[in-house]
Write an enzyme that holds these catalytic residues in place. Structure first.
Site: not given
Ligand SMILES: [Fe+3]
Lengths: 208, 241
Positions: B107, B159, B146, B156, B161
């Site tokens: 991120y 995905h 990640y 995770r 959000h």
């Protein structure tokens, strides 16, 4: 067997996670050049009617530690008690006031801060006036579904005493968790509203 | 008019509960008192409105909206679908905002510490508004999986959000989209906060070969359902409905 109702189920919620700012306040987290300004940053236009106020506070977890990664949205009526929404059917709200704000809690201090106006009164479902209030919606890492609450004003004692929503709170000792303290700062009212997710003085949250 | 009645009560057994100890951060961030049930008042039944004029031309193109020197690395995908309500009616004018990690699972955030590299050409945010039929579409690269600090080896699944504004503030929702066929969905402590497997499957986007752009980008279809409202044919409230 019976006929099917053909209803869908709401999409289930998932946590906003620690990096909600990337999506919702990218400029605030240094992703610049994509959007000119983060949505919900400015609520009050120069010509907006009503008393300018600041609403500030922190979101505290069950240990009393402030959340440094929360995101808060607020939604409220204008000074006349009307919402700036196409669904508002009671009249036309002040076009210089959006009624909607979005702010992160500060990554160091945990404080949030909204510059808004003091809302007017809005009717309850049976027509009785509710006390002036601001709707809060809180998301963060570790919050699996956004939390709804309401902020009321300490200097509205009479209206608070007759508010049909506050009257619904069975445990009267919890009512003060929804009431913001008023202070003056450079001639402007500053309301402090801390939100306690858990523990002593847990804020009243609503299933709306 | 079906846009006048109050909203169906939220099925709290379908959504994740607040306290989910396998997702450790929820332990101290979960209210313990029962929520106070409140009939919808005009405060909750109204909500902000967002117009197409508030969006920029690249807002729904994560491949181009942060480009510095070229396009980002990664599997090119189109994500599209519809926003419906619980009555299966399309919801137009819905603001969708989305954010994600880059193709390596990293991120762009000052608190992010994962060793996978930043992509100089990928910001990771986008937004769009549904059309008259509730449809939306955006272009991006497929995010990587990640690791995250929860258990010592929790990861995770890939995905995206999503933040969703319906017409009323009470419809406000944040959720995540997963990708068909990813075995890591079923190993994730955040996914498993959702009690019902059928509910999890509502968050898994289908690979949509018919809408794939040949020689360009795979497509995934992800429909979103917001709370529905009662019809008001037999309601005659004068105020606050
Ligand atoms: Fe994530």
């Amino acid at each position: 067997m019976v006929q099917k109702l053909d209803m869908l189920k709401e999409s289930p919620s998932q946590t906003a996670g620690p990096y909600v700012h990337i999506g919702l306040t990218p400029n605030w987290c240094d992703i610049t050049g994509v959007y000119p300004e983060d949505l919900g940053r400015t609520m009050v236009g120069l010509q907006a009617k009503g008393e300018r106020i600041v609403v500030t506070g922190r979101v505290l977890d069950g240990s009393g530690t402030p959340l440094e990664d929360a995101l808060i949205e607020i939604w409220q009526a204008d000074a006349a008690g009307l919402h700036n929404s196409p669904i508002e059917k009671r009249g036309k709200a002040d076009p210089h006031f959006t009624g909607w704000g979005r702010q992160p809690t500060d990554g160091a201090t945990g404080e949030y801060r909204f510059e808004t106006i003091k809302p007017g009164r809005v009717p309850y479902v049976d027509g009785r006036p509710m006390a002036p209030h601001i709707i809060f919606w809180i998301v963060a890492r570790g919050i699996n579904i956004g939390l709804h609450t309401r902020m009321y004003f300490a200097d509205e004692e009479t209206a608070n005493a007759e508010c049909p929503v506050l009257a619904r709170i069975e445990h009267r000792s919890r009512v003060p968790t929804l009431i913001a303290r008023r202070m003056e700062e450079d001639g402007r009212a500053v309301y402090t509203f801390d939100i306690r997710l858990q523990g002593e003085n847990e804020t009243v949250f609503f299933d709306v | 008019m079906s846009d006048q009645g109050s909203f169906f009560q939220r099925d709290r057994s379908w959504h994740p509960p607040a306290f989910t100890p396998q997702y450790k951060t929820s332990v101290l961030r979960s209210p313990q008192f029962a929520l106070l049930s409140l009939e919808n008042t005009v405060s909750e039944m109204t909500g902000p409105h967002f117009g197409h004029s508030q969006l920029g031309p690249l807002d729904n193109d994560l491949i181009r909206n942060y480009m510095q020197t070229g396009e980002p690395i990664g599997q090119r995908i189109v994500v599209h679908g519809r926003v419906l309500d619980e009555n299966a009616k399309p919801v137009p004018g819905v603001l969708l905002e989305f954010w994600q990690a880059n193709a390596g699972g990293r991120y762009r955030h000052k608190k992010e510490a994962y060793l996978a590299p930043l992509d100089p050409n990928f910001g990771g945010c986008g937004r769009t508004i549904t059309d008259e039929e509730g449809r939306y579409r955006f272009r991006t690269v497929k995010p990587g999986a990640y690791p995250w600090p929860n258990g010592v080896n929790d990861w995770r699944p890939a995905h995206i959000h999503f933040s969703i504004f319906g017409h009323a503030f009470t419809q406000r929702l944040i959720t995540q989209m997963y990708f068909e066929g990813d075995p890591m969905i079923w190993q994730c402590p955040i996914v498993s906060t959702i009690p019902d497997r059928n509910a999890v499957e509502r968050l898994v986007a289908a690979l949509d070969r018919n809408n794939t752009l040949p020689m360009d980008a795979l497509a995934y279809k992800f429909d979103i359902v917001l709370r529905g409202r009662r019809s008001t044919f037999f309601e005659n409230r004068m105020e606050g409905n």
